[in-house]
Design a protein around this motif. Structure first.
Motif, PDB file in Angstrom:
ATOM      1  N   LEU A  62      25.586  19.636 -11.235  1.00 20.14           N
ATOM      2  CA  LEU A  62      24.852  20.782 -10.684  1.00 20.14           C
ATOM      3  C   LEU A  62      23.949  21.460 -11.713  1.00 20.14           C
ATOM      4  O   LEU A  62      22.778  21.739 -11.428  1.00 20.14           O
ATOM      5  CB  LEU A  62      25.815  21.787 -10.058  1.00 20.14           C
ATOM      6  N   ALA A  63      24.437  21.732 -12.894  1.00 20.79           N
ATOM      7  CA  ALA A  63      23.611  22.389 -13.919  1.00 20.79           C
ATOM      8  C   ALA A  63      22.440  21.497 -14.319  1.00 20.79           C
ATOM      9  O   ALA A  63      21.322  21.992 -14.552  1.00 20.79           O
ATOM     10  CB  ALA A  63      24.452  22.739 -15.145  1.00 20.79           C
ATOM     11  N   ASP A  64      22.666  20.185 -14.389  1.00 16.60           N
ATOM     12  CA  ASP A  64      21.574  19.261 -14.718  1.00 16.60           C
ATOM     13  C   ASP A  64      20.532  19.228 -13.607  1.00 16.60           C
ATOM     14  O   ASP A  64      19.335  19.123 -13.887  1.00 16.60           O
ATOM     15  CB  ASP A  64      22.123  17.854 -14.976  1.00 16.60           C
ATOM     16  N   LEU A  65      20.965  19.311 -12.336  1.00 14.22           N
ATOM     17  CA  LEU A  65      20.009  19.371 -11.226  1.00 14.22           C
ATOM     18  C   LEU A  65      19.090  20.580 -11.376  1.00 14.22           C
ATOM     19  O   LEU A  65      17.877  20.476 -11.176  1.00 14.22           O
ATOM     20  CB  LEU A  65      20.739  19.439  -9.882  1.00 14.22           C
ATOM     21  N   VAL A  66      19.672  21.728 -11.744  1.00 15.19           N
ATOM     22  CA  VAL A  66      18.863  22.930 -11.943  1.00 15.19           C
ATOM     23  C   VAL A  66      17.864  22.704 -13.077  1.00 15.19           C
ATOM     24  O   VAL A  66      16.671  23.009 -12.937  1.00 15.19           O
ATOM     25  CB  VAL A  66      19.761  24.163 -12.231  1.00 15.19           C
TER      26      VAL A  66
ATOM     27  N   ARG B 186      24.392  11.625 -18.449  1.00 14.55           N
ATOM     28  CA  ARG B 186      23.504  12.798 -18.352  1.00 14.55           C
ATOM     29  C   ARG B 186      22.240  12.495 -17.550  1.00 14.55           C
ATOM     30  O   ARG B 186      21.425  11.664 -17.956  1.00 14.55           O
ATOM     31  CB  ARG B 186      23.110  13.280 -19.737  1.00 14.55           C
ATOM     32  N   PRO B 187      22.044  13.194 -16.398  1.00 16.20           N
ATOM     33  CA  PRO B 187      20.842  12.995 -15.595  1.00 16.20           C
ATOM     34  C   PRO B 187      19.581  13.464 -16.322  1.00 16.20           C
ATOM     35  O   PRO B 187      19.563  14.516 -16.952  1.00 16.20           O
ATOM     36  CB  PRO B 187      21.084  13.857 -14.352  1.00 16.20           C
ATOM     37  N   ARG B 188      18.540  12.651 -16.209  1.00 13.90           N
ATOM     38  CA  ARG B 188      17.238  12.975 -16.793  1.00 13.90           C
ATOM     39  C   ARG B 188      16.152  12.998 -15.719  1.00 13.90           C
ATOM     40  O   ARG B 188      15.029  13.385 -15.975  1.00 13.90           O
ATOM     41  CB  ARG B 188      16.897  11.955 -17.870  1.00 13.90           C
ATOM     42  N   GLY B 189      16.531  12.557 -14.517  1.00 14.72           N
ATOM     43  CA  GLY B 189      15.616  12.519 -13.395  1.00 14.72           C
ATOM     44  C   GLY B 189      16.343  12.002 -12.173  1.00 14.72           C
ATOM     45  O   GLY B 189      17.579  11.940 -12.159  1.00 14.72           O
TER      46      GLY B 189
ATOM     47  N   ALA C  62      20.644  26.449  -4.830  1.00 15.36           N
ATOM     48  CA  ALA C  62      19.757  25.384  -4.336  1.00 15.36           C
ATOM     49  C   ALA C  62      20.304  24.011  -4.718  1.00 15.36           C
ATOM     50  O   ALA C  62      20.218  23.064  -3.930  1.00 15.36           O
ATOM     51  CB  ALA C  62      18.347  25.573  -4.893  1.00 15.36           C
ATOM     52  N   ALA C  63      20.879  23.893  -5.921  1.00 11.35           N
ATOM     53  CA  ALA C  63      21.453  22.620  -6.362  1.00 11.35           C
ATOM     54  C   ALA C  63      22.627  22.218  -5.478  1.00 11.35           C
ATOM     55  O   ALA C  63      22.756  21.039  -5.102  1.00 11.35           O
ATOM     56  CB  ALA C  63      21.888  22.708  -7.831  1.00 11.35           C
ATOM     57  N   ARG C  64      23.472  23.184  -5.126  1.00 18.70           N
ATOM     58  CA  ARG C  64      24.606  22.886  -4.235  1.00 18.70           C
ATOM     59  C   ARG C  64      24.099  22.409  -2.873  1.00 18.70           C
ATOM     60  O   ARG C  64      24.613  21.436  -2.307  1.00 18.70           O
ATOM     61  CB  ARG C  64      25.496  24.113  -4.077  1.00 18.70           C
ATOM     62  N   ALA C  65      23.097  23.095  -2.334  1.00 19.41           N
ATOM     63  CA  ALA C  65      22.534  22.700  -1.036  1.00 19.41           C
ATOM     64  C   ALA C  65      21.875  21.323  -1.126  1.00 19.41           C
ATOM     65  O   ALA C  65      21.987  20.501  -0.203  1.00 19.41           O
ATOM     66  CB  ALA C  65      21.526  23.753  -0.564  1.00 19.41           C
ATOM     67  N   TYR C  66      21.199  21.072  -2.213  1.00 20.82           N
ATOM     68  CA  TYR C  66      20.535  19.784  -2.427  1.00 20.82           C
ATOM     69  C   TYR C  66      21.559  18.651  -2.472  1.00 20.82           C
ATOM     70  O   TYR C  66      21.389  17.614  -1.834  1.00 20.82           O
ATOM     71  CB  TYR C  66      19.730  19.845  -3.725  1.00 20.82           C
ATOM     72  N   LEU C  67      22.634  18.859  -3.214  1.00 22.25           N
ATOM     73  CA  LEU C  67      23.687  17.853  -3.318  1.00 22.25           C
ATOM     74  C   LEU C  67      24.366  17.640  -1.954  1.00 22.25           C
ATOM     75  O   LEU C  67      24.644  16.497  -1.569  1.00 22.25           O
ATOM     76  CB  LEU C  67      24.703  18.256  -4.385  1.00 22.25           C
ATOM     77  N   ALA C  68      24.591  18.708  -1.211  1.00 21.91           N
ATOM     78  CA  ALA C  68      25.180  18.581   0.131  1.00 21.91           C
ATOM     79  C   ALA C  68      24.244  17.772   1.040  1.00 21.91           C
ATOM     80  O   ALA C  68      24.692  16.910   1.802  1.00 21.91           O
ATOM     81  CB  ALA C  68      25.456  19.963   0.725  1.00 21.91           C
TER      82      ALA C  68
END
Length: 183
Positions: free
Chosen positions: A30-34, A84-87, A56-62
């Protein structure tokens, strides 16, 4: 058009090659999505919420999980280490023709200029051709998005000779050109 078509992918999808690992998102991301999506360039070229915060990250992941469960799309974190997400790269059934699989992608501001988008798109496109076997693999890109068009060219996509696709994003109409990957 076959409106009952789904993406039948055995979870979890994890692809590796070209120095990237594509994997499905987790709650730990979630923090990486932000960090990736709360960016003016992401807001300019993608339909995500802006500003993009933890809610918004929580909604996006849902939404990603719901689309995955329905067989409509799969959203994969782009990593170089499997962690670690980069994109992100998305695979989804194309609205104009569900025999096509459309890819979309974005790289976070701290990770641009490293060729991650091109490597992720190349890997996702090869997987799509080999395992999903759509009529075509396509990208839909705003003509003003020169960085995304450069990624398309570097991955051997060609501009299709067809009318632009019109979509509404955050209340404004956008016009997208179709790029396709020749066999």
């Amino acid at each position: 058009m076959d409106t009952n078509r789904t993406l039948t992918l055995v979870p979890p999808v994890r692809l590796a090659g070209y120095g990237v690992v594509l994997r499905e998102w987790t709650d730990a991301d979630l923090a990486d999505l932000v960090a990736l999506y709360d960016d003016p360039e992401m807001a300019r070229w993608t339909p995500v919420a802006s500003p993009f915060d933890l809610e918004a990250a929580r909604a996006y992941l849902a939404g990603a999980r719901e689309g995955r469960a329905q067989g409509r799309k799969v959203q994969l974190a782009v990593t170089t280490d499997g962690v670690r997400p980069r994109g992100e790269v998305l695979l989804f059934l194309s609205g104009p023709d569900e025999r096509d699989v459309e890819l979309a992608y974005g790289v976070g501001p701290a990770h641009r200029g490293q060729g991650l988008a091109a490597r992720a798109v190349r890997l996702a496109a090869e997987y799509t051709v080999r395992d999903i076997r759509p009529r075509r693999v396509v990208l839909r890109i705003d003509a003003a998005n020169t960085a995304s068009e450069a990624v398309a060219r570097s991955c051997a996509f060609e501009l299709a000779d067809e009318p632009p696709v019109r979509r509404v994003s955050r209340g404004r109409e956008i016009v997208l050109r179709t790029w396709w990957l020749p066999a």
